[in-house]
Design a protein around this motif. Structure first.
Motif, PDB file in Angstrom:
ATOM      1  N   SER A 156       0.938  -1.369  -0.053  1.00 19.17           N
ATOM      2  CA  SER A 156       0.188  -0.147   0.070  1.00 19.17           C
ATOM      3  C   SER A 156       0.722   1.166   0.037  1.00 19.17           C
ATOM      4  O   SER A 156       1.929   1.369   0.830  1.00 19.17           O
ATOM      5  CB  SER A 156      -0.952   0.010   1.482  1.00 19.17           C
ATOM      6  N   ASN A 157       0.537   2.189  -0.839  1.00 15.56           N
ATOM      7  CA  ASN A 157       1.210   3.466  -1.006  1.00 15.56           C
ATOM      8  C   ASN A 157       0.239   4.566  -0.758  1.00 15.56           C
ATOM      9  O   ASN A 157      -0.200   5.365  -1.696  1.00 15.56           O
ATOM     10  CB  ASN A 157       1.759   3.569  -2.132  1.00 15.56           C
ATOM     11  N   GLY A 158      -0.719   4.538   0.094  1.00 14.53           N
ATOM     12  CA  GLY A 158      -1.966   5.524   0.442  1.00 14.53           C
ATOM     13  C   GLY A 158      -3.295   5.045  -0.038  1.00 14.53           C
ATOM     14  O   GLY A 158      -3.268   4.127  -0.942  1.00 14.53           O
ATOM     15  N   TYR A 159      -4.195   5.424   0.759  1.00 14.55           N
ATOM     16  CA  TYR A 159      -5.598   5.140   0.433  1.00 14.55           C
ATOM     17  C   TYR A 159      -6.259   5.836  -0.694  1.00 14.55           C
ATOM     18  O   TYR A 159      -6.031   6.700  -0.861  1.00 14.55           O
ATOM     19  CB  TYR A 159      -6.291   5.060   1.807  1.00 14.55           C
ATOM     20  N   ILE A 160      -6.928   4.985  -1.457  1.00 14.11           N
ATOM     21  CA  ILE A 160      -7.794   5.418  -2.484  1.00 14.11           C
ATOM     22  C   ILE A 160      -9.049   4.983  -2.635  1.00 14.11           C
ATOM     23  O   ILE A 160      -9.099   3.629  -2.395  1.00 14.11           O
ATOM     24  CB  ILE A 160      -7.263   5.600  -3.940  1.00 14.11           C
ATOM     25  N   LYS A 161     -10.278   5.513  -2.535  1.00  9.98           N
ATOM     26  CA  LYS A 161     -11.565   4.827  -2.398  1.00  9.98           C
ATOM     27  C   LYS A 161     -11.800   4.311  -3.702  1.00  9.98           C
ATOM     28  O   LYS A 161     -11.916   5.120  -4.770  1.00  9.98           O
ATOM     29  CB  LYS A 161     -12.562   5.802  -1.976  1.00  9.98           C
ATOM     30  N   ASP A 227     -21.438 -11.202   9.750  1.00  8.16           N
ATOM     31  CA  ASP A 227     -20.724  -9.745   9.724  1.00  8.16           C
ATOM     32  C   ASP A 227     -21.504  -8.734   9.986  1.00  8.16           C
ATOM     33  O   ASP A 227     -20.930  -7.757  10.493  1.00  8.16           O
ATOM     34  CB  ASP A 227     -19.955  -9.835   8.470  1.00  8.16           C
ATOM     35  N   PRO A 228     -22.837  -8.598   9.656  1.00 13.83           N
ATOM     36  CA  PRO A 228     -23.685  -7.495  10.014  1.00 13.83           C
ATOM     37  C   PRO A 228     -23.637  -6.979  11.209  1.00 13.83           C
ATOM     38  O   PRO A 228     -23.383  -5.434  11.035  1.00 13.83           O
ATOM     39  CB  PRO A 228     -25.126  -7.996   9.448  1.00 13.83           C
ATOM     40  N   PRO A 229     -23.598  -7.589  12.228  1.00 10.30           N
ATOM     41  CA  PRO A 229     -23.448  -6.563  13.358  1.00 10.30           C
ATOM     42  C   PRO A 229     -22.493  -5.784  13.640  1.00 10.30           C
ATOM     43  O   PRO A 229     -22.669  -4.786  14.095  1.00 10.30           O
ATOM     44  CB  PRO A 229     -23.550  -7.852  14.808  1.00 10.30           C
ATOM     45  N   ALA A 230     -21.300  -6.112  13.298  1.00  7.66           N
ATOM     46  CA  ALA A 230     -20.172  -5.252  13.217  1.00  7.66           C
ATOM     47  C   ALA A 230     -20.308  -4.112  12.416  1.00  7.66           C
ATOM     48  O   ALA A 230     -20.063  -2.788  12.674  1.00  7.66           O
ATOM     49  CB  ALA A 230     -18.820  -6.178  12.837  1.00  7.66           C
ATOM     50  N   PHE A 231     -20.561  -4.311  11.282  1.00  9.39           N
ATOM     51  CA  PHE A 231     -20.797  -3.255  10.143  1.00  9.39           C
ATOM     52  C   PHE A 231     -21.986  -2.196  10.502  1.00  9.39           C
ATOM     53  O   PHE A 231     -21.908  -1.105  10.440  1.00  9.39           O
ATOM     54  CB  PHE A 231     -21.086  -3.919   8.890  1.00  9.39           C
ATOM     55  N   LEU A 232     -23.049  -2.737  11.137  1.00  4.02           N
ATOM     56  CA  LEU A 232     -24.322  -2.015  11.568  1.00  4.02           C
ATOM     57  C   LEU A 232     -23.913  -1.028  12.835  1.00  4.02           C
ATOM     58  O   LEU A 232     -24.546   0.084  12.627  1.00  4.02           O
ATOM     59  CB  LEU A 232     -25.464  -3.088  11.812  1.00  4.02           C
ATOM     60  N   SER A 233     -22.878  -1.475  13.325  1.00  2.00           N
ATOM     61  CA  SER A 233     -22.462  -0.683  14.592  1.00  2.00           C
ATOM     62  C   SER A 233     -21.437   0.057  14.463  1.00  2.00           C
ATOM     63  O   SER A 233     -20.637   0.717  15.290  1.00  2.00           O
ATOM     64  CB  SER A 233     -22.194  -1.530  15.809  1.00  2.00           C
ATOM     65  N   GLY A 234     -20.869   0.395  13.174  1.00  4.62           N
ATOM     66  CA  GLY A 234     -19.738   0.965  12.652  1.00  4.62           C
ATOM     67  C   GLY A 234     -18.351   0.546  12.919  1.00  4.62           C
ATOM     68  O   GLY A 234     -17.540   1.191  13.041  1.00  4.62           O
ATOM     69  N   GLU A 235     -18.216  -0.776  12.976  1.00  7.20           N
ATOM     70  CA  GLU A 235     -17.088  -1.384  12.975  1.00  7.20           C
ATOM     71  C   GLU A 235     -16.676  -2.140  11.780  1.00  7.20           C
ATOM     72  O   GLU A 235     -17.475  -2.341  10.826  1.00  7.20           O
ATOM     73  CB  GLU A 235     -17.147  -2.552  14.217  1.00  7.20           C
ATOM     74  N   TYR A 336     -17.570   0.201   6.015  1.00  8.89           N
ATOM     75  CA  TYR A 336     -17.923  -0.854   5.011  1.00  8.89           C
ATOM     76  C   TYR A 336     -16.619  -1.012   4.092  1.00  8.89           C
ATOM     77  O   TYR A 336     -16.295  -2.031   3.804  1.00  8.89           O
ATOM     78  CB  TYR A 336     -18.887  -0.725   4.495  1.00  8.89           C
ATOM     79  N   LEU A 337     -16.203   0.089   3.784  1.00  8.97           N
ATOM     80  CA  LEU A 337     -14.702   0.088   2.920  1.00  8.97           C
ATOM     81  C   LEU A 337     -13.646  -0.378   3.608  1.00  8.97           C
ATOM     82  O   LEU A 337     -13.173   0.064   4.881  1.00  8.97           O
ATOM     83  CB  LEU A 337     -14.545   1.393   2.246  1.00  8.97           C
ATOM     84  N   ASN A 338     -12.931  -1.465   3.030  1.00 12.38           N
ATOM     85  CA  ASN A 338     -11.770  -1.583   3.501  1.00 12.38           C
ATOM     86  C   ASN A 338     -10.547  -0.758   3.704  1.00 12.38           C
ATOM     87  O   ASN A 338     -10.457   0.046   2.495  1.00 12.38           O
ATOM     88  CB  ASN A 338     -11.034  -2.922   2.699  1.00 12.38           C
ATOM     89  N   PRO A 339      -9.918  -0.686   4.871  1.00 13.09           N
ATOM     90  CA  PRO A 339      -8.964   0.440   4.855  1.00 13.09           C
ATOM     91  C   PRO A 339      -7.759  -0.085   4.017  1.00 13.09           C
ATOM     92  O   PRO A 339      -7.724  -1.267   3.662  1.00 13.09           O
ATOM     93  CB  PRO A 339      -8.610   0.616   6.513  1.00 13.09           C
ATOM     94  N   PHE A 469     -20.390   5.902   0.821  1.00 15.43           N
ATOM     95  CA  PHE A 469     -19.658   5.394   2.052  1.00 15.43           C
ATOM     96  C   PHE A 469     -18.449   6.196   2.636  1.00 15.43           C
ATOM     97  O   PHE A 469     -17.808   6.775   1.814  1.00 15.43           O
ATOM     98  CB  PHE A 469     -18.941   4.007   1.562  1.00 15.43           C
ATOM     99  N   THR A 470     -18.310   6.030   3.842  1.00  8.67           N
ATOM    100  CA  THR A 470     -17.445   6.882   4.584  1.00  8.67           C
ATOM    101  C   THR A 470     -16.125   6.432   4.161  1.00  8.67           C
ATOM    102  O   THR A 470     -16.152   5.146   4.221  1.00  8.67           O
ATOM    103  CB  THR A 470     -17.757   6.959   6.096  1.00  8.67           C
ATOM    104  N   GLU A 471     -15.110   7.142   4.163  1.00  9.37           N
ATOM    105  CA  GLU A 471     -13.773   6.788   3.968  1.00  9.37           C
ATOM    106  C   GLU A 471     -13.397   5.888   5.331  1.00  9.37           C
ATOM    107  O   GLU A 471     -13.717   6.519   6.444  1.00  9.37           O
ATOM    108  CB  GLU A 471     -12.631   7.722   3.699  1.00  9.37           C
ATOM    109  N   PRO A 472     -12.519   4.923   5.160  1.00  4.32           N
ATOM    110  CA  PRO A 472     -12.272   3.958   6.245  1.00  4.32           C
ATOM    111  C   PRO A 472     -11.352   4.730   7.329  1.00  4.32           C
ATOM    112  O   PRO A 472     -10.292   5.315   6.787  1.00  4.32           O
ATOM    113  CB  PRO A 472     -11.827   2.774   5.748  1.00  4.32           C
ATOM    114  N   GLU A 473     -11.365   4.551   8.669  1.00  7.43           N
ATOM    115  CA  GLU A 473     -10.388   4.937   9.628  1.00  7.43           C
ATOM    116  C   GLU A 473      -8.952   4.049   9.409  1.00  7.43           C
ATOM    117  O   GLU A 473      -9.347   2.788   9.085  1.00  7.43           O
ATOM    118  CB  GLU A 473     -10.988   4.776  10.964  1.00  7.43           C
ATOM    119  N   PRO A 474      -8.088   4.565   9.650  1.00 12.20           N
ATOM    120  CA  PRO A 474      -6.903   3.843   9.367  1.00 12.20           C
ATOM    121  C   PRO A 474      -6.779   2.592  10.470  1.00 12.20           C
ATOM    122  O   PRO A 474      -7.199   2.770  11.555  1.00 12.20           O
ATOM    123  CB  PRO A 474      -5.685   4.904   9.934  1.00 12.20           C
ATOM    124  N   ALA A 475      -6.485   1.281   9.943  1.00  7.59           N
ATOM    125  CA  ALA A 475      -6.033   0.254  10.551  1.00  7.59           C
ATOM    126  C   ALA A 475      -5.105  -0.529  10.177  1.00  7.59           C
ATOM    127  O   ALA A 475      -4.891  -1.219   9.633  1.00  7.59           O
ATOM    128  CB  ALA A 475      -7.557  -0.445  10.543  1.00  7.59           C
TER     129      ALA A 475
END
Length: 552
Positions: A156-161, A227-235, A336-339, A469-475
């Motif tokens: 990876s060399n930086g995030y792009i949606k 998987d939905p419980p995590a996504f539905l709660s913002g994880e 939802y989007l992968n970091p 979709f929101t841009e993912p938080e760094p992980a």
């Protein structure tokens, strides 16, 4: 497995003159030649157990020829036929390997057998571009002995949606959205309201009963339920990670899972849940999606890919689906989007038995590939032929260029097929802001949208479908499944036992009478508490914190 292909004329005197001239020119220019001393092109073998592509010599492709002229090296690429583990096992038993090897699932076995050579010093001494490419994950690539044996692809060399949804989302049939005035569901209740309205208005589709919502729980296909419980709660999917403390917890016994199962229990009561959700196999599920009868489903788009490809070729483009980042309630930030992903395996390695001088030549070839100009050549091709650059410095493609590079024959001849993924290659963006992957470049992606796509983009006031979709938080720990779980450990035991318990219990909870929902949930939770999930959390937390500490 080294081969030598002479490119010199047969006449001995001319050979001497050419070699002498080449050496003189090299000395004058101050450039180091990677070719062999007598001007031969050196051919090595790269066995790729991760792909069933076409066997080819890189020098027979346009890009490969350019690399050959620059380095004096090319590769015979061989791909797996049959059982890859058996093939790699034979290599281990005989001790005979190709010079370059991607051993896929057997990578650890080859390392344990001493089949790969340490690359640290080779890279430090001879490959500055390769060293720079892997700088972000250099420490992550090291095993416990401190050595680097494998060079992964996709650094990876930086995030792009991405422009389109390839991973998980809650999908709704386009016809339902169009019919209801293009509503924008954000919560799970709003999502199921749209499905319910459409199902009531259209009890049948193409002469068969409409399926308001279906899901898949078959073999390893369990994410649609898990998987939905995590996504539905913002994880992110799979586990819950506290971004500040990096503490890890599972969520199958948490209230967010109870809430998700409660929603499914409610829609089942309303007759909106496919009765065959827990008994259908994968082919049956795909057949339903491709039939146009399904209104909604959750999951990664790739999992339903073959069925969706069928729908895209359908005469009615409104049978296709649009994905939304649904959450439990407004105010929750979707993830939802992968970091940025920092997976460090599988990848290629140099094998033992390769002479040191050949190891150096190969690592220099890979170093040449790691140059930015080479990376752009591998992914975009040649300016003016396979892409153009606009006044803003953005890489673009015309429709004719897109059509050209999508042709398999052209990709094979040009070298896109042979020299792309599986080699050292970056992902994300170049430093100039252009996407490494042309398909992710917005200017290119937008040309692929048809008129109905554009209709929905306009209706939702977006340029690409991931704009919702929101841009993912760094992980830096992502993906969590890259963690090593010791076979036979309590953590490994939990991983299997929890899947078995969930697959057995969730249907009873979801299909129960609403008055029995709490008792069914409590029964499951009691059984879940008996599992060694704390051991699993400890292993995952240790991995998450370790991975985060190794990132620069």
């Amino acid at each position: 497995m080294l081969k030598r292909k002479s490119r010199i004329l047969a006449f001995a005197l001319m050979v001497m003159l050419l070699v002498t001239s080449a050496c003189t020119n090299a000395e004058k220019s101050g450039k180091e030649s990677n070719s062999s001393e007598n001007g031969e092109v050196l051919t090595y073998t790269f066995f790729n157990a991760s792909s069933t592509g076409k066997d080819v010599n890189t020098g027979d492709t346009k890009i490969g020829k350019m690399f050959e002229e620059a380095t004096g090296v090319n590769f015979d690429i061989e791909h797996i036929v049959g059982d890859s583990n058996q093939k790699i096992g034979t290599m281990i038993a005989s001790g005979e390997y190709p010079e370059l090897l991607n051993a896929q699932n057997a990578t650890a076995d080859v390392i344990d057998a001493g089949g790969f050579v340490p690359l640290n010093d080779l890279i430090e001494e001879h490959a500055p571009n390769l060293r720079k490419l892997y700088e972000p994950i250099w420490e992550k690539m090291k095993l416990e002995d401190g050595n680097i044996y494998i060079l992964p692809s996709g650094v990876s060399n930086g995030y792009i949606k991405p422009p389109n949804i390839g991973q998980s989302a809650f999908f709704i049939k386009r016809e339902a959205l169009k019919e209801q005035g293009y509503p924008h569901p954000k919560t799970i209740d709003e999502y199921f309201d749209i499905i319910e309205k459409y199902a009531k208005a259209h009890p049948t589709t193409n002469g068969a009963k409409t399926i308001p919502y279906t899901l898949l729980q078959y073999d390893w296909h369990v994410g649609q339920l898990f998987d939905p419980p995590a996504f539905l709660s913002g994880e992110q999917e799979g586990i819950i990670v506290d971004n500040e403390t990096l503490d890890v917890s599972v969520y199958h016994n948490k209230d967010i899972t109870k809430e998700w199962l409660g929603k499914l229990n409610q829609i089942n009561k309303k007759g909106l849940l496919d009765k065959e959700s827990f008994t259908q196999n994968y082919d049956e599920y795909l057949a339903k999606i491709s039939s146009g009868r399904v209104v909604g489903w959750f999951g990664p788009r790739w999992e339903s890919g073959t069925a969706l490809d069928t729908l895209e070729q359908d005469d009615d483009p409104y049978n296709d689906f649009m994905g939304f980042p649904i959450v439990f309630e407004e105010g929750i930030k979707d993830q939802y989007l992968n970091p940025e992903s920092f997976v460090t395996s599988p990848g290629m390695g140099l094998t033992t038995g390769t002479p040191e001088e050949d190891q150096i030549r190969i690592i220099k070839f890979l170093d040449h590939m790691a140059k930015i100009d080479s990376q752009k050549l591998i992914t975009w091709g040649i300016e003016g032929e396979t892409y153009d650059v606009n006044e803003e410095g953005r890489f673009v493609r015309t429709q004719e260029q897109i059509d050209l590079v999508n042709k398999e024959e052209f990709r094979d001849e040009f070298g896109f097929s042979a020299l792309g993924w599986y080699w050292p290659i970056m992902s994300g963006t170049f430093d100039d802001g252009n996407s490494v992957d042309p398909n992710v470049q917005p200017e290119v992606a937008q040309l692929a949208y048809d008129e109905v796509d554009k209709e929905f983009l306009k209706a939702y006031n977006i340029e690409t479908f991931t704009d919702l979709f929101t841009e993912p938080e760094p992980a830096p720990w992502f993906p969590f499944w890259d963690a090593t779980i010791e076979t036979g450990s309590e953590a490994q035991l939990y991983d299997q036992q929890s899947r078995d318990l969930i697959k057995r219990s969730y249907p009873d909870i979801i299909l129960s009478n609403p008055s029995d929902f709490d008792s069914e949930w409590n029964k499951f939770k009691k059984d879940f508490e008996k599992l060694p999930y704390k051991a699993y959390e400890e292993v995952m937390e240790e991995s998450v914190k370790k991975e985060a500490s190794l990132m620069k």
